[in-house]
Design an enzyme around this catalytic site. Structure first.
Site, PDB file in Angstrom:
ATOM      1  N   ASP A 283       0.860  -1.207  -0.008  1.00  0.00           N
ATOM      2  CA  ASP A 283      -0.028  -0.079  -0.075  1.00  0.00           C
ATOM      3  C   ASP A 283       0.860   1.215  -0.179  1.00  0.00           C
ATOM      4  OD1 ASP A 283      -1.988   1.628  -0.134  1.00  0.00           O
ATOM      5  OD2 ASP A 283      -3.304   0.653   1.740  1.00  0.00           O
TER       6      ASP A 283
HETATM    7  C1  BGC Z   1      -5.009   3.289   0.295  1.00  0.00           C
HETATM    8  C2  BGC Z   1      -5.358   2.347  -0.472  1.00  0.00           C
HETATM    9  C3  BGC Z   1      -5.015   2.838  -2.050  1.00  0.00           C
HETATM   10  C4  BGC Z   1      -3.826   3.663  -2.269  1.00  0.00           C
HETATM   11  C5  BGC Z   1      -3.478   4.083  -3.639  1.00  0.00           C
HETATM   12  C6  BGC Z   1      -3.696   4.060  -0.021  1.00  0.00           C
HETATM   13  O1  BGC Z   1      -3.597   5.224   1.051  1.00  0.00           O
HETATM   14  O2  BGC Z   1      -4.841   2.614   1.599  1.00  0.00           O
HETATM   15  O3  BGC Z   1      -6.405   1.741  -0.525  1.00  0.00           O
HETATM   16  O4  BGC Z   1      -5.382   2.026  -3.020  1.00  0.00           O
HETATM   17  O5  BGC Z   1      -3.612   4.424  -1.318  1.00  0.00           O
HETATM   18  O6  BGC Z   1      -4.133   5.326  -3.685  1.00  0.00           O
END
Ligand code: BGC
Length: 757
Positions: A283
């Protein structure tokens, strides 16, 4: 730098076995690319920077074009529009040494520009075809606009409404969420990932992210393996079984090791037990965050992540900047890095990017296929199906298009807030607000009068935190009393009051955890004032999470929960309020009576001291100050019709492990309106080698039943439906007594018993 792309194409063509042996063909082609790559180029493929158009963290990446040219980027995200994407792809293909194409990701979570309801809302439709179609449309629009990879579906089971991201998931139930997982993956990926209108799905957040302690985002999780395997893992596994191409490691730790570097999770369970063949991405800054978790410096955590089974690093650039050093210092082998690179190249082949890096870059398609009338019509239909009618005393609803209708409330006239959280591609100004929808629907048949009534929150600082990312509510400077006085005057001039209350879009979602789940005081005061006018009041409730609605349930005669319905929300709400659509949504999360009851969910264990009724009993498992009952149970939702259930009939009272049990029940629509009912089947396993929940959903059918009609609904149960992971984590069905419970929600059920031999 001179690109070797032409050479690469020749190598690739020579090694392609053709469509007959597609998989073998891809593996051979990946090998041929790998044979041309330096260690640095392999490491480069593991890097996923954010192009920075939208961000969810403090960190951002710089010098992206230069890095792409130097072969230091495997994919990009947070970038929108064909022209921008083509420009980046051109650098990769024409200027980097090997010309390896990039993947382009985006959080296409519940639609692209045609925005569908937030996932929690969509789950309340219990309509798998509709959900699959929503993902199909999202994929069509996103791929037409240059995207080939979505960070969806989000399959984090959550039983904690304090957690803002409960809005992004499918609620509290394992079985339902697993069905939705399959539908979403099918919708995004279709039958053929190489088609130019399908996109690769990325299942997230693996794993247990929805079980953060105290509902505080990014917080620690800690749970037994028994619970992981039986309750929290199955939705992710269902998506893997459905062929999801990638998976995202979650921010949280599991058993003391962050998921991003958890070998048991990423390799033993995911790859060895479940047979996952795709790639794993971290993530957003998940790799570098392990420094704060306290398991080492950037070099240590980066090597550990790859060795655990992580393939791609979102934003941290920990893999990019430290892996070479770790190889030199013999802390990781080149072979381990090659494995990660192999999986990413394979995904690019699966998408067909090596055959045509620009296959998603077609402005004509973007113009023709994005935000079309047909897609918006589907989104409107989906929204209406996601709404849950919580109360309808005296059948106030549906309302007539006549007389004067007062439309009041902080959420009544805001287009920006209709699409809810994670709608990065939405055209906010073109969303249909409640006021827009009602205005169109009534035409000249009724008069609409409007007052804002209150701000979202009495505390301006909290309101600001809940209205980010271009979703401002333009706080009204007037005093709460002045706003209320105006609203009361407007209400008095009308025949009926529709009041739009609840949360703003960003009050739930990422980093939007909340400890007080009641409506903000200023909204409660508005409701009280409106009720005192004596006019009939219909509340339209916007929310991204279960709220505490004890007072509202006791005082407001009619309440329609509309979640965040997407770009067409206002039209869909009008469809339901005026009775064009009979509401059929059913809650997929329990609505508690207060925050202290959390976690409150229907599939709980019995304990050694179960409560035998709703009221307090000393020395039983309950509270002194509140019953164990929720305000609204899982599966609950009213209709403009009334559905009556017959007794449950079973074709046998005993089955052996290879037999099928047929369950039938008659459901009658005893109301005046045709309507859809979600018939739910739960199972209870009375005696096991380990304790089992008091009931678990094992089947459901959404059926349209005409007014006055009776339909016979049939379910088939097999050993598979009665199985669970036992203490040793083996999947077993244990002989003994079971109950089948069927009804229109998890509380009001008809029961029949049978024995499994
Ligand atoms: C979130 C994810 C997301 C990623 C990319 C993160 O902060 O937890 O769910 O896909 O950002 O935007």
């Amino acid at each position: 730098m001179k690109s070797l792309y032409p050479l690469l194409c020749i190598v690739l063509l020579a090694s392609c076995n053709g469509p007959v042996q597609k998989q073998a063909g891809i593996d051979a082609r990946v090998d041929s690319v790998l044979s041309l790559m330096t260690l640095e180029e392999k490491i480069g493929q593991l890097n996923l920077p954010s192009a920075g158009q939208f961000t969810t963290g403090a960190a951002a990446n710089s010098d992206i074009a230069k890095k792409i040219e130097q072969g230091q980027v495997g994919g990009l995200f947070n970038i929108k529009r064909v022209a921008a994407i083509r420009e980046m792809q051109q650098i990769a293909v024409e200027k980097s040494r090997l010309g390896i194409p990039l993947m382009f990701g985006m959080d296409v979570i519940h639609g692209y520009e045609s925005v569908f309801p937030i996932p929690l809302g969509l789950s309340c439709s219990w309509d798998m075809e509709l959900i699959e179609r929503s993902a199909r449309i999202a994929a069509t629009e996103a791929s037409a606009d240059g995207i080939n990879w979505t960070f969806s579906p989000m399959l984090d089971l959550s039983r904690d409404p304090r957690w803002g991201r409960i809005s992004e998931g499918n609620g509290e139930d394992t079985y339902l969420s697993s069905q939705i997982a399959k539908a979403m993956v099918r919708g995004y990926q279709g039958d053929d990932l190489t088609a130019n209108n399908t996109i690769m799905s990325c299942v997230k957040h693996y794993a247990l992210y929805g079980a953060a302690e105290a509902g505080r985002d990014y917080n620690t999780t800690d749970m037994s393996r028994y619970r992981m395997y039986n309750e929290y893992f199955p939705p992710y596994k269902a998506a893997v079984d459905a062929g999801a191409g990638s998976i995202m490691a979650s921010f949280n730790e599991i058993d003391g090791v962050p998921a991003t570097a958890n070998k048991w999770l990423l390799t033993d369970v995911l790859r060895k037990q479940w047979g996952f063949k795709g790639f794993v991405v971290s993530d957003y800054t998940g790799v570098s965050e392990m420094i704060a978790h306290g398991i080492g410096d950037l070099q240590t955590v980066s090597a550990r992540a790859v060795q655990a089974g992580l393939d791609m690093d979102m934003v941290s650039e920990g893999l990019l900047t430290t892996l070479k050093k770790s190889v030199d210092e013999k802390k990781i082998t080149e072979a381990e890095i090659t494995e990660a690179c192999r999986r990413i190249l394979k995904a690019k082949f699966q998408l067909g990017l090596f055959d045509d890096p620009y296959k998603y870059c077609n402005e004509e398609r973007a113009k023709a296929e994005v935000f079309t009338a047909a897609n918006r019509a589907e989104a409107r239909k989906a929204a209406a199906e996601s709404f849950v009618l919580l109360k309808n005393e005296g059948n106030i609803l549906p309302i007539k298009k006549a007389g004067t209708i007062a439309v009041i409330g902080p959420l009544a006239n805001t287009r920006e807030n209709m699409t809810g959280t994670w709608s990065v591609a939405a055209r906010f100004s073109e969303s249909i607000s409640l006021m827009d929808g009602l205005t169109k629907a009534v035409g000249n048949s009724a008069k609409l009068v409007y007052a804002r009534g209150s701000n979202l929150h009495e505390d301006a600082a909290i309101e600001e935190r809940a209205t980010m990312f271009g979703k401002s509510l333009n706080r009204d400077k007037r005093s709460a009393e002045d706003m209320r006085t105006e609203a009361v005057r407007i209400a008095r001039s009308a025949d009926i009051v529709v009041v739009a209350i609840g949360e703003a879009a960003e009050m739930s979602g990422e980093a939007s955890s909340i400890t007080n789940l009641e409506l903000p005081q200023t909204q409660r005061e508005l409701l009280k004032a409106l009720l005192q006018t004596g006019k009939p009041v219909v509340a339209v409730l916007f929310t991204g999470r279960p709220l505490v609605l004890k007072w509202e349930n006791e005082n407001i005669p009619a309440m329609l929960n509309v979640w965040f319905g997407g770009s067409e929300a206002g039209d869909a709400i009008a469809d339901v309020l005026f009775g064009l659509v009979n509401p059929s949504g059913k809650l997929t999360t329990t609505f508690p009576q207060n925050v202290g009851q959390i976690p409150l969910y229907y599939a709980h264990k019995n304990t050694g001291r179960p409560l035998s009724g709703p009221w307090f009993q000393k020395f039983q498992s309950n509270y002194i100050d509140v019953s164990n009952e929720p305000v609204y149970p899982f599966g609950f939702g009213l209709s403009y019709s009334t559905f009556m259930y017959s007794d449950v009939k079973l074709d046998k009272t005993t089955i052996n492990q290879s037999e099928t049990l047929t369950v039938t029940i008659d459901v009658t629509n005893a109301g005046q309106y045709d309507g859809a009912e979600v018939v739910q089947l739960y199972v209870r396993d009375w005696v096991g080698s380990v304790t089992r929940p008091v009931k678990e959903l094992r089947g459901f059918k959404k059926v349209m039943i005409r007014a006055g009609e009776t339909k016979t609904i049939t379910f088939q149960l097999t050993k598979e439906d009665l199985s669970f992971y036992n203490y040793d984590l083996n999947w077993v069905a244990e002989p003994g007594e079971f109950s089948v419970l069927v009804g229109g929600n998890s509380r009001d059920v008809k029961e029949a018993k049978f024995t499994l031999q």
